[in-house]
Scaffold this motif. Sequence first.
Motif, PDB file in Angstrom:
ATOM      1  N   ASP A  20       0.725  -0.809  -0.051  1.00 13.37           N
ATOM      2  CA  ASP A  20      -0.131  -0.124  -0.429  1.00 13.37           C
ATOM      3  C   ASP A  20       0.655   1.194  -0.070  1.00 13.37           C
ATOM      4  O   ASP A  20       1.539   1.738   0.645  1.00 13.37           O
ATOM      5  N   LYS A  21       0.734   1.898  -1.033  1.00 11.06           N
ATOM      6  CA  LYS A  21       1.637   3.050  -1.078  1.00 11.06           C
ATOM      7  C   LYS A  21       1.460   4.740  -0.673  1.00 11.06           C
ATOM      8  O   LYS A  21       2.105   4.294   0.061  1.00 11.06           O
ATOM      9  N   GLN A  22      -0.109   4.842   0.067  1.00 13.48           N
ATOM     10  CA  GLN A  22       0.095   5.534   1.170  1.00 13.48           C
ATOM     11  C   GLN A  22      -0.796   5.109   2.638  1.00 13.48           C
ATOM     12  O   GLN A  22      -1.095   5.551   3.401  1.00 13.48           O
ATOM     13  N   ASP A  23       0.124   3.540   2.846  1.00 11.31           N
ATOM     14  CA  ASP A  23      -0.044   3.099   4.642  1.00 11.31           C
ATOM     15  C   ASP A  23       0.614   4.396   4.915  1.00 11.31           C
ATOM     16  O   ASP A  23      -0.053   4.512   6.360  1.00 11.31           O
ATOM     17  N   ASN A  24       1.244   5.236   4.831  1.00 11.71           N
ATOM     18  CA  ASN A  24       2.451   5.896   5.319  1.00 11.71           C
ATOM     19  C   ASN A  24       2.045   6.997   6.083  1.00 11.71           C
ATOM     20  O   ASN A  24       2.902   8.064   6.448  1.00 11.71           O
ATOM     21  N   ASP A  25       1.397   7.629   4.601  1.00  9.89           N
ATOM     22  CA  ASP A  25       1.214   8.900   4.713  1.00  9.89           C
ATOM     23  C   ASP A  25      -0.505   9.108   5.401  1.00  9.89           C
ATOM     24  O   ASP A  25      -1.082  10.316   4.866  1.00  9.89           O
ATOM     25  N   ILE A  66      -7.502   3.212  11.388  1.00 11.47           N
ATOM     26  CA  ILE A  66      -8.067   2.258  11.623  1.00 11.47           C
ATOM     27  C   ILE A  66      -9.123   1.683  10.343  1.00 11.47           C
ATOM     28  O   ILE A  66      -9.409   0.182   9.719  1.00 11.47           O
ATOM     29  N   VAL A  67      -9.430   2.687   9.524  1.00 11.31           N
ATOM     30  CA  VAL A  67     -10.434   2.277   8.284  1.00 11.31           C
ATOM     31  C   VAL A  67      -9.876   1.817   7.358  1.00 11.31           C
ATOM     32  O   VAL A  67     -10.053   1.073   6.717  1.00 11.31           O
ATOM     33  N   ARG A  68      -8.917   2.689   7.035  1.00 12.28           N
ATOM     34  CA  ARG A  68      -7.910   1.807   6.059  1.00 12.28           C
ATOM     35  C   ARG A  68      -7.097  -0.301   6.715  1.00 12.28           C
ATOM     36  O   ARG A  68      -7.101  -0.602   5.979  1.00 12.28           O
ATOM     37  N   LYS A 103      -1.043  16.419   5.233  1.00 16.33           N
ATOM     38  CA  LYS A 103      -0.999  17.839   4.851  1.00 16.33           C
ATOM     39  C   LYS A 103       0.270  17.733   4.318  1.00 16.33           C
ATOM     40  O   LYS A 103       0.977  17.970   5.089  1.00 16.33           O
ATOM     41  N   ARG A 104       0.642  17.863   3.235  1.00 18.87           N
ATOM     42  CA  ARG A 104       2.323  18.897   2.866  1.00 18.87           C
ATOM     43  C   ARG A 104       2.551  19.929   2.916  1.00 18.87           C
ATOM     44  O   ARG A 104       2.224  21.127   1.731  1.00 18.87           O
ATOM     45  N   ARG A 105       2.533  20.852   3.426  1.00 10.88           N
ATOM     46  CA  ARG A 105       3.110  22.033   4.025  1.00 10.88           C
ATOM     47  C   ARG A 105       3.944  22.736   3.560  1.00 10.88           C
ATOM     48  O   ARG A 105       5.468  22.257   2.977  1.00 10.88           O
ATOM     49  N   SER A 145       5.994  12.770  11.493  1.00 10.63           N
ATOM     50  CA  SER A 145       5.579  12.307  10.556  1.00 10.63           C
ATOM     51  C   SER A 145       6.650  10.934   9.830  1.00 10.63           C
ATOM     52  O   SER A 145       6.525   9.721   9.930  1.00 10.63           O
ATOM     53  N   VAL A 146       8.620  11.215  10.620  1.00  5.72           N
ATOM     54  CA  VAL A 146       9.222   9.959  10.847  1.00  5.72           C
ATOM     55  C   VAL A 146       8.726   9.163  11.527  1.00  5.72           C
ATOM     56  O   VAL A 146       8.958   7.917  10.955  1.00  5.72           O
TER      57      VAL A 146
END
Length: 419
Positions: free
Chosen positions: A141-146, A156-158, A182-184, A247-248
């Motif tokens: 899942d490419k979005q798992d860490n985002d 939890i939904v993911r 959100k990437r600022r 995030s890290v």
Amino acid sequence: MSARIPRLGALLAVLAFLAPSPAAATPPAPPELPDQIAAGWKTDRIYVYDALRPGIPASELARIKAATRTVPFAVYVALLPRTPNPDEEWLDLPTLLQARVGQPGLYLVWTVSNDYWSGREILIRPGGLQGRDLTGVQLDDKQDNDVIPDRPAPRIVRTIQQAATAWDGRALPPVAADDLIKRRTYDDEGMSATDKGDRAAFIGMGVGGVLGFFLVITLTLRHRRKASTPRKRGTESGVTRPVDVWSVRGKADRWIVKAGKTLKRLEAQISRTDVTSEVLDQRDDAKARLAAARTLRADETGDLTAPAGAFVLARQAHQAASGLDVQPPCFFNPLHEPGTVQASWSDETEVPACGSCSKVLARGETPRGFLVWKKSGLLHLDRKAVPYWTLNPKEQPLVATGFGALEDDLTERVSRGDR
């Protein structure tokens, strides 16, 4: 003789009244936490620890319940506070809960600490039902860490969606936009809100006109230097600030959990069958790297290098426990894909780089790299974002070998306390 009998009877009555009953002396112990959760699931499959209820919006719980109704298996969720050192104690909690319930399904145990949610999960299928491994779906899942970690429902939904993909092979839907980090972006020439607040604080303290004068001169020279310096090759447009430390930490947490699960499966395999010494060496290597990753992750100083090192070591622990070759990180950014390419850098130096950074090097440029904060200015009151390899290795021993990209000794350095 007759006068003593009433007195003796009265004394016995007083002693009987004062003597504590066995039930009052030893009150029954409260049920263990797994038993409390399993009992709560009999009426509601979303168990919330009593102390957490006031702080969790009803909309979050409603969204989790709605997600559980979209999958063809039972979902059991427990929301708990995070206690000190829960990793070893709670690593098996989903398994213990499934043993108490005795039903197939997805078992989720999520804990919160300082508004940061992380979890453990296990997917149990009925006998004979085949499907994908949940950890494999999460890794793909490419979005798992985002996904944002400051509310329980998004992650939890993911996880429920990932379990559905593992269960019956359905396509994994994209993460909702509101659930993504959100990437600022910032203006390189301006000041951040933190810098403005610091400047206002120093002025308000009334330290005198001399300090204010030097501060203004410093800021002015810094602004002119930025305006007159041409953009260097290899500098990308857009965000030129370090990533947020939480995030890290989130990336490190996810890989620590995945590595722990992979290592546990390997140890179960070792206990069931005869294995070679090579497999035992892989097990020991994975355990050492995972222990070092947890040590670095426990660092709460706000330094970016510690969670980045935890991320690298946890990913390598997963590789070792999976029987894969342990790959070095990308020298320029340890959060990138592993450094599978030996790429030429300046002065005929070769470093391991990911595919993206190796392409930048092939153009004769230097990748922007993993940025960290460095003090700057005349009074060292300001800070600027710089690639981590420009730091003094004596002040930052963890980055001296590029997070293990140049020498695979990060585990030993952490064990020695050389952080």
